[in-house]
Design a protein around this motif. Structure first.
Motif, PDB file in Angstrom:
ATOM      1  N   VAL A 112       8.233  -1.901   3.514  1.00 10.81           N
ATOM      2  CA  VAL A 112       6.948  -2.200   3.279  1.00 10.81           C
ATOM      3  C   VAL A 112       5.895  -1.814   4.349  1.00 10.81           C
ATOM      4  N   ALA A 113       4.983  -1.205   3.861  1.00 14.41           N
ATOM      5  CA  ALA A 113       3.873  -0.726   4.766  1.00 14.41           C
ATOM      6  C   ALA A 113       2.569  -1.088   4.241  1.00 14.41           C
ATOM      7  N   GLU A 114       1.607  -1.432   5.282  1.00  9.13           N
ATOM      8  CA  GLU A 114       0.203  -1.843   4.694  1.00  9.13           C
ATOM      9  C   GLU A 114      -0.688  -0.651   5.345  1.00  9.13           C
ATOM     10  N   VAL A 115      -1.589  -0.080   4.450  1.00 14.05           N
ATOM     11  CA  VAL A 115      -2.436   0.983   4.851  1.00 14.05           C
ATOM     12  C   VAL A 115      -4.086   0.087   5.371  1.00 14.05           C
ATOM     13  N   THR A 160      -6.592  -1.420   2.403  1.00 16.24           N
ATOM     14  CA  THR A 160      -6.698  -0.740   1.320  1.00 16.24           C
ATOM     15  C   THR A 160      -5.589  -1.084   0.051  1.00 16.24           C
ATOM     16  N   HIS A 161      -4.362  -0.932   0.738  1.00 18.90           N
ATOM     17  CA  HIS A 161      -3.233  -1.002  -0.351  1.00 18.90           C
ATOM     18  C   HIS A 161      -1.938  -1.073   0.691  1.00 18.90           C
ATOM     19  N   ALA A 162      -0.938  -1.699   0.123  1.00 21.56           N
ATOM     20  CA  ALA A 162       0.475  -1.694   0.542  1.00 21.56           C
ATOM     21  C   ALA A 162       1.328  -0.581  -0.392  1.00 21.56           C
ATOM     22  N   PHE A 163       2.193  -0.139   0.208  1.00 22.92           N
ATOM     23  CA  PHE A 163       3.518   0.609  -0.615  1.00 22.92           C
ATOM     24  C   PHE A 163       4.718   0.116  -0.184  1.00 22.92           C
ATOM     25  N   ILE A 164       5.452   0.233  -1.129  1.00 22.20           N
ATOM     26  CA  ILE A 164       7.040  -0.241  -0.929  1.00 22.20           C
ATOM     27  C   ILE A 164       7.932   0.644  -1.494  1.00 22.20           C
ATOM     28  N   CYS A 165       8.913   1.066  -0.687  1.00 20.40           N
ATOM     29  CA  CYS A 165       9.879   2.082  -0.911  1.00 20.40           C
ATOM     30  C   CYS A 165      11.406   1.478  -0.840  1.00 20.40           C
ATOM     31  N   GLY A 166      12.322   1.779  -1.626  1.00 27.35           N
ATOM     32  CA  GLY A 166      13.754   1.320  -1.728  1.00 27.35           C
ATOM     33  C   GLY A 166      14.511   2.686  -1.250  1.00 27.35           C
ATOM     34  N   PHE A 167      15.442   2.413  -0.464  1.00 27.32           N
ATOM     35  CA  PHE A 167      16.346   3.563   0.157  1.00 27.32           C
ATOM     36  C   PHE A 167      17.948   3.104  -0.180  1.00 27.32           C
ATOM     37  N   ASP A 168      18.393   3.969  -0.223  1.00 33.98           N
ATOM     38  CA  ASP A 168      20.085   3.676  -0.378  1.00 33.98           C
ATOM     39  C   ASP A 168      20.825   3.599   1.053  1.00 33.98           C
ATOM     40  N   LYS A 203      18.524   7.820   1.368  1.00 42.39           N
ATOM     41  CA  LYS A 203      17.934   8.553   0.203  1.00 42.39           C
ATOM     42  C   LYS A 203      16.818   7.611  -0.315  1.00 42.39           C
ATOM     43  N   LEU A 204      15.658   8.325  -0.640  1.00 44.80           N
ATOM     44  CA  LEU A 204      14.729   7.645  -1.335  1.00 44.80           C
ATOM     45  C   LEU A 204      14.872   7.383  -2.791  1.00 44.80           C
ATOM     46  N   LEU A 205      15.023   6.138  -3.149  1.00 47.15           N
ATOM     47  CA  LEU A 205      15.218   5.784  -4.561  1.00 47.15           C
ATOM     48  C   LEU A 205      14.158   5.397  -5.618  1.00 47.15           C
ATOM     49  N   TRP A 206      13.146   4.777  -5.059  1.00 49.83           N
ATOM     50  CA  TRP A 206      11.876   4.577  -5.536  1.00 49.83           C
ATOM     51  C   TRP A 206      10.767   4.279  -4.853  1.00 49.83           C
ATOM     52  N   ASP A 207       9.740   4.139  -5.227  1.00 52.39           N
ATOM     53  CA  ASP A 207       8.324   3.631  -4.337  1.00 52.39           C
ATOM     54  C   ASP A 207       7.534   3.067  -5.432  1.00 52.39           C
ATOM     55  N   ASN A 208       6.454   2.180  -4.796  1.00 52.82           N
ATOM     56  CA  ASN A 208       5.475   1.467  -5.529  1.00 52.82           C
ATOM     57  C   ASN A 208       4.402   1.295  -4.948  1.00 52.82           C
ATOM     58  N   CYS A 209       3.292   0.834  -5.486  1.00 52.70           N
ATOM     59  CA  CYS A 209       1.966   0.684  -4.881  1.00 52.70           C
ATOM     60  C   CYS A 209       1.459  -0.922  -5.161  1.00 52.70           C
ATOM     61  N   LEU A 226     -10.192  -7.055   1.288  1.00 52.80           N
ATOM     62  CA  LEU A 226      -9.500  -7.816   2.419  1.00 52.80           C
ATOM     63  C   LEU A 226      -9.859  -7.319   4.023  1.00 52.80           C
ATOM     64  N   LEU A 227     -10.550  -8.150   4.591  1.00 49.62           N
ATOM     65  CA  LEU A 227     -10.918  -7.882   6.012  1.00 49.62           C
ATOM     66  C   LEU A 227     -10.261  -8.992   6.629  1.00 49.62           C
ATOM     67  N   SER A 228      -9.640  -8.670   7.901  1.00 51.82           N
ATOM     68  CA  SER A 228      -8.846  -9.471   8.999  1.00 51.82           C
ATOM     69  C   SER A 228      -9.261  -8.813  10.319  1.00 51.82           C
ATOM     70  N   THR A 229      -9.856 -10.137  11.202  1.00 53.34           N
ATOM     71  CA  THR A 229     -10.203  -9.974  12.496  1.00 53.34           C
ATOM     72  C   THR A 229      -8.845  -9.482  13.220  1.00 53.34           C
ATOM     73  N   GLU A 230      -7.683  -9.759  12.770  1.00 49.90           N
ATOM     74  CA  GLU A 230      -6.668  -9.391  13.476  1.00 49.90           C
ATOM     75  C   GLU A 230      -5.408  -8.522  12.649  1.00 49.90           C
ATOM     76  N   LEU A 231      -4.728  -7.550  13.120  1.00 46.27           N
ATOM     77  CA  LEU A 231      -3.976  -6.727  12.470  1.00 46.27           C
ATOM     78  C   LEU A 231      -2.696  -7.367  12.175  1.00 46.27           C
ATOM     79  N   THR A 232      -2.391  -7.959  11.204  1.00 46.58           N
ATOM     80  CA  THR A 232      -1.201  -8.821  10.713  1.00 46.58           C
ATOM     81  C   THR A 232      -0.727  -8.344   9.418  1.00 46.58           C
ATOM     82  N   GLU A 233       0.547  -8.711   9.294  1.00 50.90           N
ATOM     83  CA  GLU A 233       1.332  -8.416   7.872  1.00 50.90           C
ATOM     84  C   GLU A 233       0.535  -9.528   6.900  1.00 50.90           C
ATOM     85  N   MET A 234       0.018  -9.016   5.948  1.00 50.13           N
ATOM     86  CA  MET A 234      -0.994  -9.774   4.969  1.00 50.13           C
ATOM     87  C   MET A 234       0.059 -10.054   3.633  1.00 50.13           C
ATOM     88  N   VAL A 235       0.648  -8.921   3.356  1.00 48.88           N
ATOM     89  CA  VAL A 235       1.299  -8.899   2.117  1.00 48.88           C
ATOM     90  C   VAL A 235       2.767  -9.303   2.259  1.00 48.88           C
TER      91      VAL A 235
END
Length: 523
Positions: free
Chosen positions: A345-348, A376-384, A388-394, A400-409
């Motif tokens: 999981v990663a957030e942009v 702006t968005h988060a994307f999530i990927c599944g690997f075996d 190997k990349l199995l799938w991805d989603n968005c 959403l504006l945060s004063t600190e860079l933290t994991e929101m999703v």
């Protein structure tokens, strides 16, 4: 007779294809009065099925008031389990925390000096122990983790990275060798409990931007170094996940021009060599680079027209033999094990400023004009398990504006589906996915008070955490006023909400399940 049979068949068919109704329910809530005129801070630590820990800090060095830490553990029904208080020496200020399976650790340091204090809180009974020692003066702490009876603190000293180990047993301090260099950053500090090792992931800002994994044993001795040359693709960050005793998977984001802006993600399989000598090196079985445009759903946060325009521009540049450079900043979460491999999981995001146009067409950039981090968005990927990349989603993130860079999703696994959620302005936004499919589009759930004649007038510092099973914890500050008496004053509270994501069918069986659910059990 045929008419009766037809009616019965239609009735049975209606039940069999009854729609699925998924929703986020506020099952429990507690409120703690907050005084805006007092120096106080609240911290919430989810403990999975063991409950949740609330830490309230009152007093401050600037007000010359006694500093107290109040620890309160609740069970999964938000009922108190134990309470303990710790009076902190006013000379110390809080730095950061770390949670293991058995303990929660707090790191404090002197306001002016090199003296540090480590507080260890036992989660079963609330017993507190403290350990004090000297590290390095003028250290800008970056990460803090604990393995066994040894604490590891990473940070920067005069612009150079450093990692130190501190023994709770004899208070000795050691500096991990081979890290103190110019133009070098520590990407992450990883604890490998199974191998009893510490991995320091280092990113060089020199030419070719070399990325390295330096592995140390429990005694802080360097065991091995694994280097990735950044001549073509430079690795920006990395997260390690052990697959078995012989292999780990390294996942992160990469750049093509030695900048913080990502072009995509990479996956590397690392084979762990036998032995523990310094000359022994690990080997990379395979490394694959996945550009953002190769992900099926990465750009789904954009409107269809903008998405098509962007991808067409990137494709045209490639056909002309030119590189199309994406410019995304990523906040990469820790990797999550999955039955068939792992999940990323990663957030942009991007830093946002209030810009004032100047005479020469530039923009004024200053600390007073800095607003925070815009997601702006988060994307999530599944690997075996082979990487190997199995799938991805968005998952689009709106306003959403945060004063600190933290994991929101936050992510909650629901059998073969995943619930993605993030807080914003007193509301929880959710989306349900199943691999690359979006099962349920984004929905909003407004947090409520316990009383029907009250309403939330203001919400701040909203936070959301995946808790256990299908439950989340939401917390933050709210101002609450009565709806029937407009002259009544507002009260300010720190709230803690237990949220449950349920998926049920609108049938007779559903009504029975709802009746059982509301029987007061709170589960």
């Amino acid at each position: 007779m045929r008419l009766v049979l037809s009616i019965i068949c239609l009735f049975l068919l209606a039940i069999s294809v009854s729609p699925v109704r998924a929703q986020l329910e506020q099952s429990m809530r507690i409120e703690i009065p907050s005084d805006p005129n007092e120096a106080e801070s609240f911290d919430v630590t989810p403990l999975a099925e063991r409950g949740v820990l609330m830490t309230i800090r009152t007093g401050s060095f600037t007000d010359n008031a006694p500093v107290r830490l109040n620890f309160q553990k609740y069970d999964t029904n938000l009922k108190p389990v134990w309470h303990t208080e710790f009076k902190q020496d006013i000379k110390y200020k809080p730095v950061t925390t770390y949670k293991s399976d058995q303990y929660v650790y707090h790191l404090f340091r002197e306001y002016d000096g090199s003296q540090y204090q480590f507080l260890r809180l036992h989660l079963d009974d609330g017993v507190i122990e403290t350990f004090e020692g000297k590290l390095i003066d003028q250290l800008d702490v970056h990460e803090f983790k604990v393995m066994g009876s040894q604490a590891y603190v990473s940070g920067f000293h005069h612009g150079r990275p450093v990692v130190m180990s501190f023994s709770f047993f004899d208070r000795t301090v050691k500096v991990l060798p081979g890290l103190y260099a110019n133009r070098t950053e520590i990407s992450s500090l990883e604890i490998d409990e199974a191998r009893h090792e510490v991995n320091v992931l280092v990113h060089s800002l020199r030419r070719h931007c070399k990325f390295s994994i330096r592995t140390y044993n429990y005694d802080s001795k360097l065991l091995r170094t694994l280097d990735f040359d950044g001549a073509q693709n430079s690795l920006i960050s990395g997260k390690l996940l052990p697959v078995n005793q012989q292999e780990s998977i390294l996942v992160g984001n990469y750049s093509t021009d030695c900048t913080p802006y990502s072009q995509g993600i990479y996956v590397a399989r690392i084979h762990h060599a036998e032995g523990g000598s310094v000359s022994t090196t690990e080997t990379v079985n395979d490394i694959q680079y996945i550009e953002f445009s190769q992900l099926q759903n990465f750009f789904n946060y954009l409107k269809p027209h903008r998405q098509q325009k962007l991808l067409a521009k990137a494709q045209k540049r490639k056909e002309e033999g030119k590189d199309y450079k994406f410019r995304y900043r990523l906040l990469v979460h820790d990797l999550k094990p999955a039955p068939d491999g792992l999940t990323l999981v990663a957030e942009v995001y991007y830093p946002q400023y209030r810009g004032s146009t100047l005479a020469y067409g530039g923009y004024l950039r200053g600390a007073d004009r800095y607003e925070g981090f815009r997601y702006t968005h988060a994307f999530i990927c599944g690997f075996d398990k082979q990487g190997k990349l199995l799938w991805d989603n968005c998952f689009p993130i709106k306003e959403l504006l945060s004063t600190e860079l933290t994991e929101m999703v936050q992510v909650s696994q629901q059998n073969d589906k995943m619930v993605l959620a993030y807080p914003n302005d007193g509301e929880i936004n959710t989306e349900v996915i199943q691999g690359s499919k979006v099962v349920k589009e984004t929905e909003k759930f407004k947090l409520k008070t316990n009383a029907e004649n009250e309403k939330v007038t203001f919400s701040a510092q909203d936070n959301l955490m995946a808790w256990y099973d299908r439950h989340f914890i939401a917390c933050g500050f709210q101002k609450i006023a009565a709806t029937k008496n407009s002259n009544a004053g507002q009260r300010e509270v720190f709230y803690l909400n237990k949220l449950t994501y349920s998926e049920e069918t609108t049938s007779v069986e559903t009504d029975k399940a709802t009746t059982r659910k509301n029987d007061g059990s709170g589960r």
